[in-house]
Each structure stands twice: as structure tokens, then as C-alpha cells.
Design an enzyme around this catalytic site. Structure first.
Site, mmCIF file in Angstrom:
data_model
loop_
_atom_site.group_PDB
_atom_site.id
_atom_site.type_symbol
_atom_site.label_atom_id
_atom_site.label_comp_id
_atom_site.label_asym_id
_atom_site.label_seq_id
_atom_site.Cartn_x
_atom_site.Cartn_y
_atom_site.Cartn_z
ATOM 1 N N THR A 150 -5.328 -12.381 -29.035
ATOM 2 C CA THR A 150 -5.491 -11.758 -30.263
ATOM 3 C C THR A 150 -5.107 -12.790 -31.430
ATOM 4 O O THR A 150 -5.973 -13.257 -32.276
ATOM 5 C CB THR A 150 -4.597 -10.527 -30.606
ATOM 6 N N TRP A 193 -2.168 -9.336 -20.715
ATOM 7 C CA TRP A 193 -3.345 -9.599 -21.441
ATOM 8 C C TRP A 193 -4.037 -10.638 -20.580
ATOM 9 O O TRP A 193 -5.601 -10.378 -20.598
ATOM 10 C CB TRP A 193 -3.274 -9.971 -22.797
ATOM 11 N N ASN A 239 -4.547 -5.099 -20.017
ATOM 12 C CA ASN A 239 -4.815 -4.681 -21.179
ATOM 13 C C ASN A 239 -6.233 -4.295 -21.511
ATOM 14 O O ASN A 239 -7.111 -5.276 -21.563
ATOM 15 C CB ASN A 239 -4.032 -5.389 -22.351
ATOM 16 N N GLU A 240 -6.639 -3.161 -21.728
ATOM 17 C CA GLU A 240 -8.132 -2.660 -22.278
ATOM 18 C C GLU A 240 -9.075 -3.439 -21.427
ATOM 19 O O GLU A 240 -10.258 -3.774 -21.598
ATOM 20 C CB GLU A 240 -8.158 -3.348 -23.676
ATOM 21 N N GLU A 315 -0.726 2.024 -27.134
ATOM 22 C CA GLU A 315 -1.019 1.107 -28.242
ATOM 23 C C GLU A 315 -1.701 1.947 -29.362
ATOM 24 O O GLU A 315 -2.706 2.557 -29.069
ATOM 25 C CB GLU A 315 -1.855 -0.068 -27.647
ATOM 26 N N ARG A 438 -8.701 1.968 -36.671
ATOM 27 C CA ARG A 438 -9.378 2.754 -35.792
ATOM 28 C C ARG A 438 -8.610 3.775 -35.181
ATOM 29 O O ARG A 438 -7.400 3.857 -34.984
ATOM 30 C CB ARG A 438 -9.974 1.649 -34.568
#
Length: 730
Positions: A150, A193, A239-240, A315, A438
Site C-alpha cells: 500500500t 500481504w 490479506n484480501e 480491518e 468505504r
């Protein structure tokens, strides 16, 4: 403190008592006459106070305590407004697991380690010291994977499969030890990640070999314990990104076989969809302790509830830390439980210790991105956290009577292990003043309201007084409106208070809590110029101060030569990435506003195909592949080039060793060379070992940014070294 007679029953009780005393005195002596006179004076004072409070309420004014004195503020409040009653009974719901912050995803705490003392310790106290600031109860960290996640790259403990692991890379280990030193009860969660390339066995999938991936994670968990005496309580998967059912089952068995039975698995750090698979596979469900969802919008789903598992917003938040961000966090901390039965919420990110112009500027609980000045910021969102964490501990239970307020807002009630202490957190955040980044927030209304919390069961008998902590947010609030303590009476088992929109109030039986303060904070200042680093001064950490890796990993390296310590790029194969990382490792530094500066560094190519120095670099984070700027490359085949993109798809100037432009240049093949770029009055200069390579007008070059960071980097994922880095004004 509202000018409401219900909230000031103690004044009226005193009034009645003094009236009875003054009318019952037999005035038969000088002493009794004196006592009568004193009682008369007290009676008059209390009567005046009662009348003034009522008049203030009638005139739509309320009183708040600020620094020990009363301050008047106007409100739209009708004293005749009827209080709406909410019952607080002792029926318990789910167990509260804590409020946390996330360091990583990625490199969000990068600049914090560079801070001088005492500012660095002050920042850590604000985050972790119980009863002082945010008082965080969970710290979640990234297990570094050598790739962009990120706002930068975090270093893996195992760059290569067969090298011994090094647990001192990066700074998450340091942050965890500092958090534990302040709060030994803080729980540690960890998540990947990205992954070193060797994990995938030649693929971009980290679960090609379950044993290899599980051993990699377990090695990190055990290393935290053996090196730093840190117990990791929770581990995630990826992650995600898509999860692999077989891998999660294997990880659970591998943890147990390694003696890590107490390490719980959180999955899948994405949506709630994993719950559907869990309902159809008992072994899979048994492997997972916590279903963690990201940015759930305060709701879970039916399948997640059916599993009976602990539910977390593993998160959340991710919003700029102004008052609107504080409103977002205040609202979701309550409503994640009220709407979704989530018992922990973890803020991404913990602290904005990364350059402002990287993605998601200041989406954090604190800001500390100026180690050179020592400046940091303590925004209202930190105190919004304290409204829960300073008055509720992990292991407390939510009461089932938590819910929504009829005129907008929500409340949660929690009780301690013995059902003696009680804390009620109330929020009335309006839509526009609590927008999170969001997901989208549907419209809703909040209006002024008077509420009465009626205590039942044992609380009615034991709770006679509560402490009130108030924060008023919104566009016009200031520091004096944040985390203000007062007392509020409990009359016949009831607490009545008036609520305005955009308020966060904690009612608690605990006479604790503190708005910690270290006094003055150093003034903000730009990144210093001139700036230089020979990489010999930093001994504790393995990364050079103030550099922010955006692709690859640049570590301090003992060269064993006259250069002493150098900075070396150490990732030699493309990682399994979370973003679309650049194929050219790059590390940024400095002030994004830099335009006319000189950037220089000594470079050693080692076995790499080439290296570069750069200036006016305009992008980082997951968009670093598309970065523009001015890049001067020195290639292994005795060639130099100037490009205006990191991807080298826009060549502006080029020279090879057998061209006439190479004549007169000194190039140390296999050794150290010095590269320099300079802009002065719209003219760009390039140098190799002090010899001028070119002089070009910036207007003749394509797509040159007006400003940006300085940078160093490598053409491909290979070893290369840098030394004697310097930036000066043009």
C-alpha cells in the site's frame, strides 16, 4: 454538563435540605444566630444556582467544563423535550475482544523508528499506554513479504529459502516490543500481504506447497518468541486475496504440531463469504477461531452468525484523521457490534508514519511523519478510541440491551467480569460528519434528543453515580470539546442526559481515564536540505533512516571495504505481490515539493543489469510502476540513459560506450561510480564521476513532473549497493 433539572437533582436536594435547616433554628443565642445567618446565605446561593441553570436551559444554553471552569455554549434545546427511556439490564451478549491498530499493509510505521527521544516515546505512550491515550488492546502487524503492500514494502524474515531467517529486519518487531512494554496484556495479530518469490515454487500462488508456506509463517511466529519474547495470539492467511481451504486446515494442524495450539487463525481478512464454506465443512470451520472481515459497513451476514464464531472487523476505518474521520471511527466502533455482532475493530492504520503524498494520506489514529523535526499530531480520532478502550477491557461482556437511539445514533453497554462495573458508550454521529472512506453510507438523520438510561438488576442497587466523558465533533468543534470529564448523578437507578448531533459520550462507573498530555510538541518543518547519508550511523535497525522502499527491499549492508556500511537492494527474484509491483526496485526519500535540487550517490552494480538515481518522482504505493520523474540509469553493458518514467518506456537521452558521446568518460567497470542529477532554472544536468553527460532543457523532455521525491533504484531484482547519498539545493 447540560442545564437540565433532571441532571441537577443534587442541587435541588441541597436546596430542600437547607430550607428545612434554616426554618428549624431556635434563635436563642448569638451562636445560633450566626448559624442561621450562614444557612440563609447558603440557601440563597443554591437557590440562585438552581434558577440560573433553569434560565440557561430556557435560553437554549448549556454549560460544559473546560479545564476546570464552566463555559457557555449555545444549543437548540427545548427544556420541555421528553426523555426517551432505554433499559439497561444485566443480560449478557458476546465478549468484547478489543480495539486495535494495524501497522503494515504496508510500511505505514516506516518513519516512526527514526524519531528522536522523547518524542518517539511520547507517541508510543499515546498509542499503547493504558489509561493515557488510545490505550490500544490489539496490535496487528504485517508479516513482511518483500513487496509493496500500500505505502511501501516490508522486509521478509526469509528473503531466500535456504538462508537462515533474520527476525531483526524491518521494524514491526520493535513496535511489538514497545507496545508490550507499555501494555503487557495487549494481544498481537499478524497477517501476510505478500510473500517472497520462493514460496510459490515458480508460481504467483502462495499455497502451491502447503508445508512450505505454513513453515514460513510458523518460523516467524516462533522467531518473535525466541528473539523478543513476543507471543503472537492470532495469524491470518492472505490479506484480501483468495483463500485456500486445504491450506487453512493444514496451517491449523501445523501450528498444533509445533506446539502453537494457542495461536488462533483469523480468516479470511476479506468478506464474510468464507462463512458459507465453513458451514459446509466442519473440519474447515474448526480450524478457524475468528471470522475477520474488512470494511464491513457495520454489518455481518446470516451465514457468519450461523457459524457461532467470533466476528471481527479485522480491518476498518481507513479514513483521513480529521473530525469527520473521528466521527467515522466513533460510529463504527459502536455499530460494528450493534448491527453486526463484531467484538473487535482494528483500524488501518495505526499511525501515519509515511510520506504525505503516498496513498491514503493520514488515514490513521495518529500522524508522525516528520522524524527530522520531531513534530507529531494527536487528532480527535485517538480520543474517540479512548471513549471505549479507557473504560472497557477485553473479556468484558456486551449487554444485550445495546442498540440504536430512536432519533439517530447508537449505544453499547458493557460490564466487567463480575458484573459490577458498567460502561455505556453513546454516539450521535451525523451522516456527513462520519463518512468513512468505504463502504458507501446510506442517508440517515440524527436530531437532538433527551435520553434516560434506566438501570435494572444489580446495577439499580449498586450504581449511584457515573462519570461522564464527552466529545463533541463536527466542523466547528475544537480541542476543548474533546474527551472532557464530568460527573452525572444516578437518580433512582436512572441517568438522564441531553444529546446533540455529533456527540460521543461515555458513562462509566470507573473513576479512571485520562486525557494524556505531554505539553508542547515540536513545530512542523520541511525535510531538511542539504541532506546526506553515508549509512554508517544507524546500528539498531537494518533499514536506512527516511528511505521508503516502494519495490524491492533496501537494507544496510557491511561492505567490508573502504565504503563501510552501504545500502543494498537484497530481493533477487520477483515476490508474490499484493500490488502490481514495479520490476525495478525503488526507494524514495525527501520532500514531495522538491523541484530544483541536486541528487547524487555512489553506486555499485554488483551482478545487476543497472542502477539509477532519480528526482521529481511523482508516485509511490501500488501505483509506483507508473511513476514519472527524471531517472538517470547506469547499465552493466557500459551504457547510460535518461528516462522520464520508471518503466523506461520514454527514453530522452541515451549513450553507449562505442558512441562518440562516451568519449572522455571514466567508468569503473565492476567498481564504484558516482551518478548525479541536477535541475537549475529549468535546465537538467547529468553527471557520471563528475563528468557532464548532458545538459537539457526540461521543456524538451516528455511528461516531466513539476516536483517529487528523490530516489535510488535498480533495473531488475538483483543485488546492488549505494553509498554517500546527498541532496542539496540547486
Amino acid at each position: 454538563m447540560l442545564a437540565d433539572p433532571c441532571a441537577y437533582a443534587d442541587y435541588f436536594f441541597t436546596f430542600r435540605l437547607l430550607h428545612r435547616i434554616r426554618t428549624s433554628f431556635p434563635i436563642n443565642s448569638l451562636g445560633m444566630l450566626t448559624l442561621y445567618f450562614c444557612a440563609q446565605v447558603l440557601f440563597s446561593c443554591v437557590l440562585a444556582m438552581c434558577i440560573s441553570r433553569l434560565l440557561l436551559a430556557t435560553l437554549c444554553v448549556y454549560i460544559i467544563p473546560v479545564n476546570g471552569r464552566d463555559v457557555l455554549k449555545s444549543v437548540k434545546y427545548d427544556i420541555s423535550q421528553k426523555a426517551i427511556e432505554y433499559m439497561i439490564d444485566s443480560t449478557q451478549g458476546r465478549m468484547f475482544d478489543g480495539i486495535g491498530g494495524l501497522s503494515g499493509g504496508g510500511a505505514t510505521s516506516r518513519l516512526l523508528v527514526n524519531y528522536p527521544e522523547p518524542q518517539r516515546s511520547q507517541i508510543l505512550d499515546y498509542l499503547f499506554k493504558p489509561g493515557f491515550g488510545a490505550s490500544l488492546q490489539i496490535l496487528k502487524v504485517e508479516i513482511g513479504g518483500d513487496a509493496q503492500s500500500t505505502d511501501g514494502c516490508e522486509s521478509s524474515h526469509m528473503h531466500n529459502e535456504h538462508d537462515p531467517p533474520n527476525f531483526h529486519r524491518g521494524y514491526e518487531w520493535w513496535l511489538m516490543t514497545e507496545a508490550k512494554a507499555r501494555n503487557p496484556d495487549i494481544e498481537i495479530a499478524a497477517l501476510s500481504w505478500a510473500w517472497p518469490g520462493w514460496i510459490g515454487d515458480g508460481t504467483a500462488w502462495p499455497f502451491s506447497n502447503y508445508t512450505k508456506t505454513a513453515n514460513y509463517v510458523i518460523t516467524w511466529v516462533k522467531g518473535m518468541k525466541s528473539e523478543f519474547d513476543l507471543t503472537v495470539n492470532y495469524v491470518g492467511v492472505w490479506n484480501e486475496r483468495p483463500y485456500d481451504i486445504g491450506y487453512i486446515k493444514h496451517l491449523r494442524k501445523a501450528l498444533d504440531a509445533s506446539g502453537l495450539n494457542d495461536v488462533e487463525i483469523v480468516a479470511a481478512d476479506g468478506s464474510w463469504s468464507i462463512a458459507t464454506d465453513m458451514l459446509g465443512d466442519k473440519d474447515f470451520s474448526d480450524s478457524i477461531s475468528v471470522i475477520g472481515s474488512h470494511y464491513p459497513g457495520t454489518t455481518s451476514n446470516a451465514d457468519a452468525m450461523k457459524t457461532g464464531k467470533t466476528l471481527w472487523a479485522s480491518e476498518d476505518y481507513s479514513t483521513f484523521n480529521d473530525n469527520i474521520g473521528a466521527g467515522c471511527w466513533a460510529r463504527i466502533l459502536n455499530q460494528n457490534y450493534v448491527n453486526g455482532n463484531m467484538t473487535a475493530s482494528i483500524s488501518w492504520n495505526l499511525i501515519a508514519s509515511y510520506y504525505d503524498n503516498l496513498p491514503f494520506k493520514r488515514c490513521s489514529l495518529m500522524t508522525a511523519n516528520e522524524p527530522w523535526s520531531g513534530h507529531y499530531e494527536v487528532p480527535a480520532v485517538l480520543w474517540a478510541t479512548a471513549h471505549t478502550t479507557q473504560f472497557v477491557s477485553p473479556g468484558w461482556r456486551y449487554l444485550k440491551s445495546s442498540g440504536h437511539l430512536s432519533k439517530g445514533g447508537s449505544y453499547v453497554a458493557l460490564t466487567d467480569f463480575k458484573s459490577i462495573e458498567l460502561s455505556i458508550i453513546v454516539e450521535t454521529m451525523t451522516h456527513d460528519n462520519s463518512l468513512c472512506i468505504r463502504p458507501a453510507l446510506p442517508p440517515y438523520q440524527v436530531s437532538s434528543q433527551t435520553v434516560t438510561f434506566t438501570l435494572s438488576g444489580s446495577y439499580k442497587q449498586t450504581v449511584t453515580k457515573m462519570y461522564k466523558w464527552t466529545t463533541t465533533l463536527g466542523k466547528n468543534s475544537d480541542e476543548s470539546d474533546v474527551f472532557v470529564k464530568s460527573e452525572i448523578p444516578v437518580v433512582n437507578g436512572s441517568v438522564t442526559l441531553h444529546l446533540e448531533p455529533d456527540q460521543l459520550i461515555t458513562l462509566t462507573t470507573l473513576n479512571t481515564g485520562q486525557k494524556g498530555d505531554f505539553g508542547s510538541i515540536p513545530t512542523s518543518a520541511p525535510f531538511p536540505l542539504p541532506y546526506n547519508d553515508n549509512f554508517d550511523g544507524n546500528q539498531k535497525f537494518m533499514e536506512a533512516f527516511n528511505f521508503a522502499d516502494q519495490s524491492g527491499v533496501f537494507e544496510l549492508h557491511k561492505s567490508g571495504t573502504s565504503h563501510g556500511n552501504t545500502m543494498r537492494q537484497v530481493v533477487t527474484s520477483r515476490p508474490i505481490t499484493w500490488c502490481d509491483d514495479s520490476d525495478s526496485p525503488i526507494t524514495l526519500i525527501g520532500d514531495y515539493s522538491w523541484a530544483d535540487v541536486n541528487v547524487t550517490a555512489a553506486v555499485l552494480l554488483e551482478q545487476s543489469q543497472g542502477v539509477f538515481v532519480a528526482m521529481r518522482v511523482d508516485s509511490g504505493g501500488c501505483n509506483v510502476r507508473n511513476a514519472k520523474g527524471l531517472f538517470l540509469w547506469l547499465h552493466s553493458d557500459e551504457e547510460w540513459t535518461l528516462t522520464t518514467t520508471l518503466e523506461r518506456n520514454k527514453y530522452s537521452v541515451q549513450c553507449k560506450k562505442d558512441w562518440a558521446c562516451w568519449n572522455g568518460l571514466t567508468y569503473n567497470v565492476g567498481g564504484w561510480n558516482r551518478l548525479s542529477l541536477a535541475v537549475n532554472k529549468s535546465t537538467l544536468y547529468g553527471y557520471l564521476n563528475s563528468a557532464l553527460l548532458f545538459k537539457r532543457s526540461l521543456s524538451s523532455l516528455p511528461d516531466v513532473p513539476k516536483n517529487g521525491w528523490a530516489a535510488l533504484g535498480v533495473k531488475t531484482f538483483d543485488y546492488a549497493q549505494f553509498d554517500n547519498f546527498a541532496v542539496t539545493k540547486a
